[in-house]
Design an enzyme around this catalytic site. Sequence first.
Site, PDB file in Angstrom:
ATOM      1  N   CYS A  88      61.667  -0.562  52.441  1.00  0.00           N
ATOM      2  CA  CYS A  88      62.500  -0.200  51.273  1.00  0.00           C
ATOM      3  C   CYS A  88      63.880  -0.854  51.309  1.00  0.00           C
ATOM      4  O   CYS A  88      64.616  -0.779  50.322  1.00  0.00           O
ATOM      5  CB  CYS A  88      62.651   1.311  51.187  1.00  0.00           C
ATOM      6  SG  CYS A  88      61.074   2.159  51.205  1.00  0.00           S
TER       7      CYS A  88
ATOM      8  N   HIS B 219      68.609   3.398  46.950  1.00  0.00           N
ATOM      9  CA  HIS B 219      67.148   3.395  47.059  1.00  0.00           C
ATOM     10  C   HIS B 219      66.620   4.685  46.423  1.00  0.00           C
ATOM     11  O   HIS B 219      67.161   5.774  46.645  1.00  0.00           O
ATOM     12  CB  HIS B 219      66.759   3.306  48.534  1.00  0.00           C
ATOM     13  CG  HIS B 219      65.300   3.543  48.775  1.00  0.00           C
ATOM     14  ND1 HIS B 219      64.321   2.946  48.027  1.00  0.00           N
ATOM     15  CD2 HIS B 219      64.656   4.329  49.686  1.00  0.00           C
ATOM     16  CE1 HIS B 219      63.140   3.352  48.458  1.00  0.00           C
ATOM     17  NE2 HIS B 219      63.313   4.192  49.468  1.00  0.00           N
TER      18      HIS B 219
ATOM     19  N   ASN C 255      59.115   6.155  44.079  1.00  0.00           N
ATOM     20  CA  ASN C 255      59.609   5.243  45.108  1.00  0.00           C
ATOM     21  C   ASN C 255      58.794   3.948  45.059  1.00  0.00           C
ATOM     22  O   ASN C 255      57.574   3.985  45.234  1.00  0.00           O
ATOM     23  CB  ASN C 255      59.452   5.956  46.462  1.00  0.00           C
ATOM     24  CG  ASN C 255      59.984   5.155  47.626  1.00  0.00           C
ATOM     25  OD1 ASN C 255      60.242   3.959  47.518  1.00  0.00           O
ATOM     26  ND2 ASN C 255      60.145   5.824  48.756  1.00  0.00           N
TER      27      ASN C 255
HETATM   28  O1  UT7 Z   1      61.350   5.254  51.106  1.00  0.00           O
HETATM   29  C1  UT7 Z   1      61.687   5.398  52.442  1.00  0.00           C
HETATM   30  C2  UT7 Z   1      62.522   6.562  52.687  1.00  0.00           C
HETATM   31  N1  UT7 Z   1      61.838   7.773  52.300  1.00  0.00           N
HETATM   32  C3  UT7 Z   1      62.369   8.894  52.616  1.00  0.00           C
HETATM   33  O2  UT7 Z   1      63.400   8.911  53.213  1.00  0.00           O
HETATM   34  C4  UT7 Z   1      61.639  10.133  52.231  1.00  0.00           C
HETATM   35  C5  UT7 Z   1      62.352  11.300  52.761  1.00  0.00           C
HETATM   36  N2  UT7 Z   1      61.658  12.556  52.654  1.00  0.00           N
HETATM   37  C6  UT7 Z   1      61.472  13.214  51.481  1.00  0.00           C
HETATM   38  O3  UT7 Z   1      61.770  12.747  50.412  1.00  0.00           O
HETATM   39  C7  UT7 Z   1      60.963  14.631  51.595  1.00  0.00           C
HETATM   40  O4  UT7 Z   1      60.948  15.012  52.939  1.00  0.00           O
HETATM   41  C8  UT7 Z   1      59.561  14.838  50.973  1.00  0.00           C
HETATM   42  C9  UT7 Z   1      59.625  14.794  49.467  1.00  0.00           C
HETATM   43  C10 UT7 Z   1      58.592  13.839  51.507  1.00  0.00           C
HETATM   44  C11 UT7 Z   1      59.043  16.261  51.345  1.00  0.00           C
HETATM   45  O5  UT7 Z   1      59.970  17.248  50.931  1.00  0.00           O
HETATM   46  P1  UT7 Z   1      60.440  18.379  51.945  1.00  0.00           P
HETATM   47  O6  UT7 Z   1      61.325  19.298  51.202  1.00  0.00           O
HETATM   48  O7  UT7 Z   1      61.016  17.697  53.158  1.00  0.00           O
HETATM   49  O8  UT7 Z   1      59.100  19.120  52.254  1.00  0.00           O
HETATM   50  P2  UT7 Z   1      58.344  19.326  53.666  1.00  0.00           P
HETATM   51  O9  UT7 Z   1      57.743  18.052  54.119  1.00  0.00           O
HETATM   52  O10 UT7 Z   1      59.296  20.017  54.592  1.00  0.00           O
HETATM   53  O11 UT7 Z   1      57.198  20.318  53.230  1.00  0.00           O
HETATM   54  C12 UT7 Z   1      57.492  21.588  52.697  1.00  0.00           C
HETATM   55  C13 UT7 Z   1      56.198  22.228  52.217  1.00  0.00           C
HETATM   56  C14 UT7 Z   1      55.061  22.149  53.209  1.00  0.00           C
HETATM   57  O12 UT7 Z   1      54.349  23.354  53.149  1.00  0.00           O
HETATM   58  P3  UT7 Z   1      54.583  24.513  54.249  1.00  0.00           P
HETATM   59  O13 UT7 Z   1      54.217  23.892  55.565  1.00  0.00           O
HETATM   60  O14 UT7 Z   1      56.047  24.865  54.176  1.00  0.00           O
HETATM   61  O15 UT7 Z   1      53.685  25.609  53.795  1.00  0.00           O
HETATM   62  C15 UT7 Z   1      54.181  21.048  52.657  1.00  0.00           C
HETATM   63  O16 UT7 Z   1      52.843  21.180  53.002  1.00  0.00           O
HETATM   64  O17 UT7 Z   1      55.736  21.587  51.028  1.00  0.00           O
HETATM   65  C16 UT7 Z   1      54.354  21.240  51.178  1.00  0.00           C
HETATM   66  N3  UT7 Z   1      54.108  20.034  50.401  1.00  0.00           N
HETATM   67  C17 UT7 Z   1      53.679  20.077  49.124  1.00  0.00           C
HETATM   68  N4  UT7 Z   1      53.408  21.098  48.295  1.00  0.00           N
HETATM   69  C18 UT7 Z   1      53.014  20.791  47.031  1.00  0.00           C
HETATM   70  C19 UT7 Z   1      54.249  18.750  50.777  1.00  0.00           C
HETATM   71  N5  UT7 Z   1      53.932  17.939  49.757  1.00  0.00           N
HETATM   72  C20 UT7 Z   1      53.576  18.742  48.718  1.00  0.00           C
HETATM   73  C21 UT7 Z   1      53.144  18.487  47.407  1.00  0.00           C
HETATM   74  N6  UT7 Z   1      52.901  19.526  46.612  1.00  0.00           N
HETATM   75  N7  UT7 Z   1      53.022  17.236  46.923  1.00  0.00           N
END
Ligand code: UT7
Length: 338
Positions: free
Chosen positions: A125, A265, A295
């Site tokens: 990225c 980004h 993204n």
């Molecule tokens: O391009 C390169 C750079 N990219 C980045 O830097 C990306 C950075 N990270 C992010 O943007 C975020 O971390 C994400 C959008 C990927 C995830 O968001 P988050 O708030 O960090 O969520 P998480 O990974 O901590 O997950 C929270 C919950 C989990 O459920 P439990 O374990 O709390 O029950 C996941 O399973 O959200 C769940 N989850 C979803 N639920 C519904 C993860 N993806 C989804 C989804 N729909 N698509």
Amino acid sequence: MSEEKVGEAMNKDIRAKIVGVGNYYPDKVLTNHDLEKMVDTSDEWITTRTGIKERRIAAENETTSDMAARAAKNAMKNAGIEASEIDLIILATVTPDMNFPSTACFVQQKIKAINAAALDISAACSGFPYALSIAQAYIQTGQFATIMIVAADKLSSITDWEDKNTCVLFGDGAGACILRSTTSKNGLLSLYLGSDGRKSDLLCMPGGGSANPITHKMIDERLHYVKMRGSELFKIAIKKMVLSAEKALEKCDMTIEDIDMLVPHQANIRIIKAVGARLNLKDEQVYTNLEKHGNLSAASTITALNDAILTKAVKENDIIVLSAFGGGLTWGGAVIRW
Ligand code: UT7
């Protein structure tokens, strides 16, 4: 040549200037509601956690170089130049048409840039600031006069459509710009790049290269798809994007007060808002297009910049700061006087 001599060969009074830009987005729109039918997710989750509402998806037979060539043609038209005038094509992508030859060579053929050398770079990225640094160096040494940067990704081709953690984040698209040398005060003022290979496992596609060559076993293990540890990346992304903006400003003796527009980004609206807040910027000083595109990896920062330029969200003499972060890990910032 010693390092000192290389330094001497650079003409710091000369800088690269963007003289034309062009984007290309595929027609097919995939909405959050469409994704609700594919994985266990909701429009509400995707919108509040990422800011993304929809993304474009390339046709099955549409390659990264097809999209790149269309963006390239738009940029040439915008710059008013012929393909034969291009000396070098630098193409940034994580989804090359093939492992080799380079996707840049496919683009060279498709746009008929018969006089151009062509190379790919892999900086995920952060592809755009990395590509800009190469263009700036070639322009300052006088090696090439007219350089095309094109960044394109068909992330739908490496997305695991069964993995809700990643499949809601990415889209397809391409952005291009033409750079020429200038001695005016407008152009690329500074660049800052960084990387940390110790954290390469946070965001990668493990299969298909020499580490895990293509085998039935590798495919059964789904290693040919993007793997991402999102929440770990989240914090690092904010820190490194703030750092990239600050360091790039420092390198041209500017401060946050000088920024007219930050083009970050486009990974996640929460990351973008946190970066904007830490840099003390107002919402209208931070450009976003991720609501419609998600993204786009290498194509993310360049397509956002191009959209800002093409919609006249930036005007002449504005100070634009680019800030990117991605797999590698890699990060980078740039300051442009438009
Ligand atoms: O391009 C390169 C750079 N990219 C980045 O830097 C990306 C950075 N990270 C992010 O943007 C975020 O971390 C994400 C959008 C990927 C995830 O968001 P988050 O708030 O960090 O969520 P998480 O990974 O901590 O997950 C929270 C919950 C989990 O459920 P439990 O374990 O709390 O029950 C996941 O399973 O959200 C769940 N989850 C979803 N639920 C519904 C993860 N993806 C989804 C989804 N729909 N698509």
